[in-house]
Design an enzyme around this catalytic site. Sequence first.
Site, short mmCIF file in Angstrom:
data_model
loop_
_atom_site.label_atom_id
_atom_site.label_comp_id
_atom_site.label_asym_id
_atom_site.label_seq_id
_atom_site.Cartn_x
_atom_site.Cartn_y
_atom_site.Cartn_z
CE LYS A 61 -1.83 -5.08 9.62
NZ LYS A 61 -2.65 -5.94 8.70
CE LYS A 118 6.45 -6.18 2.44
NZ LYS A 118 5.22 -6.37 1.63
CE LYS A 121 0.70 -11.35 1.74
NZ LYS A 121 1.15 -9.95 1.60
N GLY A 173 -5.44 -6.82 3.02
CA GLY A 173 -5.57 -7.27 1.62
C GLY A 173 -4.23 -7.58 0.97
CG ASP A 174 -0.97 -9.66 -1.34
OD1 ASP A 174 -0.04 -8.93 -0.96
OD2 ASP A 174 -0.84 -10.44 -2.31
CB THR A 184 0.94 -0.47 -1.40
OG1 THR A 184 0.24 -1.00 -0.28
CG2 THR A 184 2.12 -1.36 -1.75
CG ASN A 207 -4.52 -1.03 -3.64
OD1 ASN A 207 -3.42 -1.06 -3.07
ND2 ASN A 207 -5.43 -0.14 -3.33
P1 NDP Z 1 -4.66 -6.45 -7.07
O1 NDP Z 1 -5.41 -7.72 -6.99
O2 NDP Z 1 -5.37 -5.17 -6.77
O3 NDP Z 1 -4.00 -6.29 -8.51
C1 NDP Z 1 -3.10 -7.22 -8.99
C2 NDP Z 1 -2.66 -6.81 -10.39
O4 NDP Z 1 -1.57 -7.63 -10.76
C3 NDP Z 1 -3.73 -7.03 -11.43
O5 NDP Z 1 -3.57 -6.10 -12.47
C4 NDP Z 1 -3.44 -8.44 -11.90
O6 NDP Z 1 -3.88 -8.71 -13.22
C5 NDP Z 1 -1.93 -8.47 -11.85
N1 NDP Z 1 -1.51 -9.85 -11.57
C6 NDP Z 1 -1.75 -10.56 -10.45
N2 NDP Z 1 -1.27 -11.80 -10.54
C7 NDP Z 1 -0.70 -11.88 -11.75
C8 NDP Z 1 -0.03 -12.90 -12.43
N3 NDP Z 1 0.17 -14.12 -11.88
N4 NDP Z 1 0.44 -12.62 -13.67
C9 NDP Z 1 0.26 -11.39 -14.22
N5 NDP Z 1 -0.39 -10.38 -13.61
C10 NDP Z 1 -0.86 -10.62 -12.41
O7 NDP Z 1 -3.41 -6.63 -6.10
P2 NDP Z 1 -2.45 -5.52 -5.45
O8 NDP Z 1 -2.32 -4.37 -6.36
O9 NDP Z 1 -2.89 -5.32 -4.06
O10 NDP Z 1 -1.06 -6.32 -5.37
C11 NDP Z 1 -0.06 -6.22 -6.40
C12 NDP Z 1 1.28 -6.62 -5.84
O11 NDP Z 1 1.62 -5.74 -4.75
C13 NDP Z 1 1.37 -8.03 -5.23
O12 NDP Z 1 2.68 -8.54 -5.45
C14 NDP Z 1 1.18 -7.79 -3.74
O13 NDP Z 1 1.73 -8.83 -2.97
C15 NDP Z 1 1.94 -6.49 -3.58
N6 NDP Z 1 1.63 -5.70 -2.40
C16 NDP Z 1 0.36 -5.29 -2.14
C17 NDP Z 1 0.09 -4.51 -1.03
C18 NDP Z 1 -1.27 -3.98 -0.74
O14 NDP Z 1 -1.39 -3.20 0.21
N7 NDP Z 1 -2.30 -4.31 -1.51
C19 NDP Z 1 1.16 -4.13 -0.09
C20 NDP Z 1 2.49 -4.55 -0.51
C21 NDP Z 1 2.69 -5.31 -1.61
P3 NDP Z 1 -5.17 -9.66 -13.44
O15 NDP Z 1 -6.35 -8.82 -13.08
O16 NDP Z 1 -5.09 -10.01 -14.88
O17 NDP Z 1 -5.00 -10.84 -12.54
O1 2IT Z 2 2.49 -7.37 1.20
C1 2IT Z 2 2.03 -6.55 2.00
O2 2IT Z 2 2.75 -5.86 2.73
C2 2IT Z 2 0.56 -6.40 2.07
N1 2IT Z 2 -0.14 -7.05 1.31
C3 2IT Z 2 -0.06 -5.48 3.08
C4 2IT Z 2 -0.15 -6.13 4.43
C5 2IT Z 2 -0.92 -5.37 5.47
O3 2IT Z 2 -1.09 -5.95 6.55
O4 2IT Z 2 -1.32 -4.23 5.27
#
Ligand code: NDP
Ligand code: 2IT
Length: 448
Positions: A93, A117, A129, A168-169, A213, A244
Amino acid sequence: MAQVDSKIESMYQEVLKRNPGETEFHQAVLEVLECLGPVVAKHPEYLERKIIERICEPERQIIFRVPWQDDKGTVHINRGFRVEFNSSLGPYKGGLRFHPSVYLGIIKFLGFEQIFKNSLTGLPIGGGKGGSDFDPKGKSDDEVMRFCQSFMTELYRHLGEHTDVPAGDIGVGGREIGYMFGQYKRITNRYEPGVLTGKGLTWGGSLVRTEATGYGATFFVNEMLKARKDSFDGKICTVSGSGNVAIYTIEKIHQLGGKCVACSDSNGVIYDEKGLDLDLIKQLKEVERRRIEDYVKTHKHAKYIAKGNIWEIPCQVAMPSATQNEINGKDAATLVKNGCIAVGEGANMPTTPEGVKVFLEAKIAYGPGKAANAGGVATSALEMQQNAGRDSWTFEYTEKKLEDIMINIHSNCFETAAEYGAPGNYVLGANICGFIKVANAMVAHGLI
Ligand code: NDP
Ligand code: 2IT
């Protein structure tokens, strides 16, 4: 390397040798291995059964070609990945990341962290992943659809509700999950909602998954503050990113009485001392897919700092929610100097090892990603539970479950840290607590 137990150091050297150039993976492994000395001292069976060596080697790694055509008919080739890391607690997952920086080392660091996690959530999910070096930025909906269809045309054969369940991520949200689900259904001729999470609400998705998240990370920080007889009330907060995780972190901070004054994207930082207007951010980012810079077109009093560093803005609570290694040692020192008392990681591994050291030495409340952001995958597991029962729960019921899970993760990490002689060290607590459950299941399953 001096901190690593001598029995474990050779295992880390072997990881470096076997996985050359995968620096983010090395970093994620080292952070866990540094914590395990006292664990193997108590559990010699983990050494005998080579649990650590096995945990560092993915069960299966899939790398594939993803060809697609843009709107002009030009052909593009990307690389797709799915690393099925560990299935001792349940089906693999973990999310899919679409970002140009993706390569095997990024997917492996994320998959490795996901094992622990997912263990911390207390729910039956293993770790994996995937993703691609595809850049969704500037692509039309049709281009994203064609890419997702091509990606799923290979990936589908590796998935299944009892096998591997992506979500997603970065760069993968509801739109992409929709296109991938559609293609999976078409190829397999099966309406199998349990194969992906983060689905739309009318076709098998769960309420609260979108928010999970960010909400979960904020609940976790709230618990860390409570443990110090404090709260979010009136706290000035900064949240990096504007995707997100960032959006729903800001929402929950505001609900809990904090004031979030800054967010960002990879181009710059928005600073609004009156408190961020979240309705505007949602409209810009979720509806119109624009850049955060446009915030100042509506709010002239706010500042856009091109190429700015959000960690230079004074705050009491910082919640990195963008990407890995976005807080270095210097940024961490700046945060502490400016009065930051709590850091909760919505992103995965956003703090460099030097930064982590600064936070731990300053003894601020520091919640590492694998504990603090586990609410996303936990709610994915709740989505799987609803799909399996052909059920759908209310927002309130699901949010309460999420909150209880985060409270539980916090107390497990807190108690484990104290048990191992490092009270208040959530890094140690999360790594040890997450590891032991996986290790025990691996011992029980025999040498596989
Ligand atoms: P999104 O794609 O929705 O948003 C990502 C955000 O982070 C954007 O504002 C983006 O800016 C910025 N960003 C991404 N890459 C970079 C980079 N290399 N340098 C600077 N800014 C960057 O992703 P999420 O919000 O889903 O994910 C954000 C973080 O949370 C990640 O680390 C992800 O692994 C983690 N995460 C997400 C989960 C989920 O359920 N979605 C669960 C647990 C963790 P820009 O638009 O300019 O690229
Ligand atoms: O980093 C993370 O935990 C995620 N991007 C969510 C993974 C998931 O299966 O919901």
